[in-house]
Design a protein around this motif. Structure first.
Motif, PDB file in Angstrom:
ATOM      1  N   HIS A 112       3.493   9.026  -3.266  1.00 36.32           N
ATOM      2  CA  HIS A 112       3.710   7.868  -2.381  1.00 36.32           C
ATOM      3  C   HIS A 112       4.299   6.712  -3.182  1.00 36.32           C
ATOM      4  O   HIS A 112       3.751   5.609  -3.234  1.00 36.32           O
ATOM      5  CB  HIS A 112       2.412   7.449  -1.684  1.00 36.32           C
ATOM      6  CG  HIS A 112       1.880   8.485  -0.746  1.00 36.32           C
ATOM      7  ND1 HIS A 112       2.277   8.558   0.557  1.00 36.32           N
ATOM      8  CD2 HIS A 112       1.017   9.501  -0.932  1.00 36.32           C
ATOM      9  CE1 HIS A 112       1.670   9.578   1.146  1.00 36.32           C
ATOM     10  NE2 HIS A 112       0.906  10.168   0.257  1.00 36.32           N
ATOM     11  N   GLU A 113       5.437   6.971  -3.783  1.00 42.53           N
ATOM     12  CA  GLU A 113       6.072   6.009  -4.693  1.00 42.53           C
ATOM     13  C   GLU A 113       6.250   4.621  -4.083  1.00 42.53           C
ATOM     14  O   GLU A 113       6.072   3.616  -4.762  1.00 42.53           O
ATOM     15  CB  GLU A 113       7.422   6.548  -5.187  1.00 42.53           C
ATOM     16  CG  GLU A 113       7.296   7.717  -6.146  1.00 42.53           C
ATOM     17  CD  GLU A 113       6.617   7.381  -7.460  1.00 42.53           C
ATOM     18  OE1 GLU A 113       6.713   6.217  -7.919  1.00 42.53           O
ATOM     19  OE2 GLU A 113       5.966   8.267  -8.022  1.00 42.53           O
ATOM     20  N   ARG A 114       6.609   4.551  -2.796  1.00 39.61           N
ATOM     21  CA  ARG A 114       6.807   3.223  -2.170  1.00 39.61           C
ATOM     22  C   ARG A 114       5.511   2.425  -2.143  1.00 39.61           C
ATOM     23  O   ARG A 114       5.527   1.203  -2.241  1.00 39.61           O
ATOM     24  CB  ARG A 114       7.370   3.358  -0.761  1.00 39.61           C
ATOM     25  CG  ARG A 114       8.825   3.784  -0.742  1.00 39.61           C
ATOM     26  CD  ARG A 114       9.436   3.692   0.620  1.00 39.61           C
ATOM     27  NE  ARG A 114       8.610   4.404   1.588  1.00 39.61           N
ATOM     28  CZ  ARG A 114       8.812   4.405   2.884  1.00 39.61           C
ATOM     29  NH1 ARG A 114       9.796   3.719   3.401  1.00 39.61           N
ATOM     30  NH2 ARG A 114       8.030   5.076   3.703  1.00 39.61           N
ATOM     31  N   ASP A 115       4.381   3.112  -2.016  1.00 37.18           N
ATOM     32  CA  ASP A 115       3.101   2.412  -1.967  1.00 37.18           C
ATOM     33  C   ASP A 115       2.788   1.691  -3.280  1.00 37.18           C
ATOM     34  O   ASP A 115       2.128   0.654  -3.277  1.00 37.18           O
ATOM     35  CB  ASP A 115       1.957   3.375  -1.635  1.00 37.18           C
ATOM     36  CG  ASP A 115       1.985   3.835  -0.188  1.00 37.18           C
ATOM     37  OD1 ASP A 115       2.803   3.317   0.600  1.00 37.18           O
ATOM     38  OD2 ASP A 115       1.191   4.730   0.164  1.00 37.18           O
ATOM     39  N   TRP A 116       3.250   2.235  -4.394  1.00 38.66           N
ATOM     40  CA  TRP A 116       2.983   1.609  -5.688  1.00 38.66           C
ATOM     41  C   TRP A 116       3.580   0.208  -5.781  1.00 38.66           C
ATOM     42  O   TRP A 116       3.097  -0.629  -6.556  1.00 38.66           O
ATOM     43  CB  TRP A 116       3.533   2.478  -6.827  1.00 38.66           C
ATOM     44  CG  TRP A 116       2.688   3.683  -7.078  1.00 38.66           C
ATOM     45  CD1 TRP A 116       2.820   4.916  -6.512  1.00 38.66           C
ATOM     46  CD2 TRP A 116       1.550   3.776  -7.927  1.00 38.66           C
ATOM     47  NE1 TRP A 116       1.849   5.757  -6.970  1.00 38.66           N
ATOM     48  CE2 TRP A 116       1.060   5.096  -7.850  1.00 38.66           C
ATOM     49  CE3 TRP A 116       0.911   2.865  -8.776  1.00 38.66           C
ATOM     50  CZ2 TRP A 116      -0.060   5.523  -8.577  1.00 38.66           C
ATOM     51  CZ3 TRP A 116      -0.194   3.298  -9.496  1.00 38.66           C
ATOM     52  CH2 TRP A 116      -0.666   4.608  -9.385  1.00 38.66           C
ATOM     53  N   GLU A 117       4.621  -0.064  -4.982  1.00 38.67           N
ATOM     54  CA  GLU A 117       5.261  -1.382  -5.002  1.00 38.67           C
ATOM     55  C   GLU A 117       4.662  -2.352  -3.996  1.00 38.67           C
ATOM     56  O   GLU A 117       4.988  -3.535  -4.012  1.00 38.67           O
ATOM     57  CB  GLU A 117       6.762  -1.234  -4.745  1.00 38.67           C
ATOM     58  CG  GLU A 117       7.476  -0.452  -5.844  1.00 38.67           C
ATOM     59  CD  GLU A 117       7.244  -1.046  -7.230  1.00 38.67           C
ATOM     60  OE1 GLU A 117       7.334  -2.281  -7.386  1.00 38.67           O
ATOM     61  OE2 GLU A 117       6.953  -0.260  -8.156  1.00 38.67           O
ATOM     62  N   ARG A 118       3.801  -1.854  -3.126  1.00 32.18           N
ATOM     63  CA  ARG A 118       3.193  -2.744  -2.126  1.00 32.18           C
ATOM     64  C   ARG A 118       2.297  -3.760  -2.835  1.00 32.18           C
ATOM     65  O   ARG A 118       1.542  -3.413  -3.748  1.00 32.18           O
ATOM     66  CB  ARG A 118       2.401  -1.945  -1.112  1.00 32.18           C
ATOM     67  CG  ARG A 118       3.276  -0.994  -0.308  1.00 32.18           C
ATOM     68  CD  ARG A 118       2.558  -0.523   0.930  1.00 32.18           C
ATOM     69  NE  ARG A 118       3.247   0.555   1.601  1.00 32.18           N
ATOM     70  CZ  ARG A 118       4.280   0.429   2.411  1.00 32.18           C
ATOM     71  NH1 ARG A 118       4.784  -0.774   2.644  1.00 32.18           N
ATOM     72  NH2 ARG A 118       4.808   1.481   3.004  1.00 32.18           N
ATOM     73  N   PRO A 119       2.373  -5.029  -2.418  1.00 34.68           N
ATOM     74  CA  PRO A 119       1.589  -6.063  -3.100  1.00 34.68           C
ATOM     75  C   PRO A 119       0.091  -5.769  -3.144  1.00 34.68           C
ATOM     76  O   PRO A 119      -0.557  -6.025  -4.159  1.00 34.68           O
ATOM     77  CB  PRO A 119       1.880  -7.319  -2.275  1.00 34.68           C
ATOM     78  CG  PRO A 119       3.205  -7.057  -1.651  1.00 34.68           C
ATOM     79  CD  PRO A 119       3.255  -5.573  -1.398  1.00 34.68           C
ATOM     80  N   TYR A 120      -0.475  -5.205  -2.066  1.00 31.29           N
ATOM     81  CA  TYR A 120      -1.912  -4.966  -2.082  1.00 31.29           C
ATOM     82  C   TYR A 120      -2.288  -3.871  -3.077  1.00 31.29           C
ATOM     83  O   TYR A 120      -3.331  -3.955  -3.724  1.00 31.29           O
ATOM     84  CB  TYR A 120      -2.465  -4.670  -0.683  1.00 31.29           C
ATOM     85  CG  TYR A 120      -2.084  -3.333  -0.106  1.00 31.29           C
ATOM     86  CD1 TYR A 120      -2.833  -2.194  -0.375  1.00 31.29           C
ATOM     87  CD2 TYR A 120      -0.981  -3.199   0.734  1.00 31.29           C
ATOM     88  CE1 TYR A 120      -2.489  -0.961   0.165  1.00 31.29           C
ATOM     89  CE2 TYR A 120      -0.640  -1.976   1.270  1.00 31.29           C
ATOM     90  CZ  TYR A 120      -1.396  -0.856   0.986  1.00 31.29           C
ATOM     91  OH  TYR A 120      -1.056   0.353   1.525  1.00 31.29           O
ATOM     92  N   VAL A 121      -1.456  -2.846  -3.261  1.00 29.21           N
ATOM     93  CA  VAL A 121      -1.758  -1.802  -4.241  1.00 29.21           C
ATOM     94  C   VAL A 121      -1.689  -2.400  -5.639  1.00 29.21           C
ATOM     95  O   VAL A 121      -2.592  -2.201  -6.452  1.00 29.21           O
ATOM     96  CB  VAL A 121      -0.808  -0.589  -4.096  1.00 29.21           C
ATOM     97  CG1 VAL A 121      -0.961   0.368  -5.272  1.00 29.21           C
ATOM     98  CG2 VAL A 121      -1.053   0.139  -2.780  1.00 29.21           C
ATOM     99  N   ARG A 122      -0.645  -3.154  -5.909  1.00 30.90           N
ATOM    100  CA  ARG A 122      -0.500  -3.767  -7.230  1.00 30.90           C
ATOM    101  C   ARG A 122      -1.667  -4.715  -7.530  1.00 30.90           C
ATOM    102  O   ARG A 122      -2.147  -4.793  -8.653  1.00 30.90           O
ATOM    103  CB  ARG A 122       0.834  -4.478  -7.321  1.00 30.90           C
ATOM    104  CG  ARG A 122       1.993  -3.453  -7.248  1.00 30.90           C
ATOM    105  CD  ARG A 122       3.304  -4.089  -7.108  1.00 30.90           C
ATOM    106  NE  ARG A 122       3.735  -4.549  -8.422  1.00 30.90           N
ATOM    107  CZ  ARG A 122       4.813  -5.249  -8.630  1.00 30.90           C
ATOM    108  NH1 ARG A 122       5.578  -5.596  -7.604  1.00 30.90           N
ATOM    109  NH2 ARG A 122       5.161  -5.623  -9.829  1.00 30.90           N
ATOM    110  N   ARG A 123      -2.113  -5.406  -6.488  1.00 28.91           N
ATOM    111  CA  ARG A 123      -3.221  -6.346  -6.646  1.00 28.91           C
ATOM    112  C   ARG A 123      -4.542  -5.622  -6.910  1.00 28.91           C
ATOM    113  O   ARG A 123      -5.387  -6.121  -7.643  1.00 28.91           O
ATOM    114  CB  ARG A 123      -3.327  -7.195  -5.380  1.00 28.91           C
ATOM    115  CG  ARG A 123      -4.406  -8.227  -5.414  1.00 28.91           C
ATOM    116  CD  ARG A 123      -4.305  -9.127  -4.214  1.00 28.91           C
ATOM    117  NE  ARG A 123      -5.597  -9.679  -3.901  1.00 28.91           N
ATOM    118  CZ  ARG A 123      -5.918 -10.188  -2.761  1.00 28.91           C
ATOM    119  NH1 ARG A 123      -5.040 -10.222  -1.771  1.00 28.91           N
ATOM    120  NH2 ARG A 123      -7.102 -10.678  -2.559  1.00 28.91           N
TER     121      ARG A 123
END
Length: 128
Positions: A112-123
């Motif tokens: 789920h590569e796109r999810d890694w860039e989502r602000p909540y995942v990074r946070r």
């Protein structure tokens, strides 16, 4: 006869819900803890939906754990839990997500590569 050594794989799983979120996240965590070990969680945060017409908020959390399951077996378990908890195509069309479980990492492999860039995942990821 020597006992077979079972390899433990480290995993990160994303949990999200926008429908009865507290209850559904609690239930999903209980089910995941039956198939995973060494489980810890990030904080749970509230976010706005992405790519949905329905005005709603999600509760998002990351799970960090270990498993002896293969990546395919684990993915099957995640999909089964989603279905058992009410995830249907009809609900999805209405923007209702009882539970969404996405495998983000299995050992060193990212999904789920796109999810890694989502602000909540990074946070929610541990900061180095």
């Amino acid at each position: 006869m020597p006992k077979a050594i079972t390899k433990l794989h480290s995993v990160i799983i994303s949990l999200a819900s926008n429908y009865e979120a507290k209850k559904n996240l609690f239930e999903a965590r209980a089910r995941l803890e039956q198939i995973l070990s060494e489980v810890t969680y990030s904080d749970c945060i509230r976010t706005r939906g992405i790519g949905t017409q329905r005005l709603c908020y999600y509760r998002n959390q990351l799970l960090f754990g270990s498993t002896t399951l293969t990546v395919d077996e684990l993915t099957e378990h995640l999909k089964s839990i989603e279905q058992q908890m009410g995830r249907t195509p009809e609900a999805r069309q209405q923007g209702i997500v009882c539970i969404d479980l996405d495998l983000l990492k299995y050992d060193t492999a990212h999904y789920h590569e796109r999810d890694w860039e989502r602000p909540y995942v990074r946070r929610l990821l541990p900061q180095p």
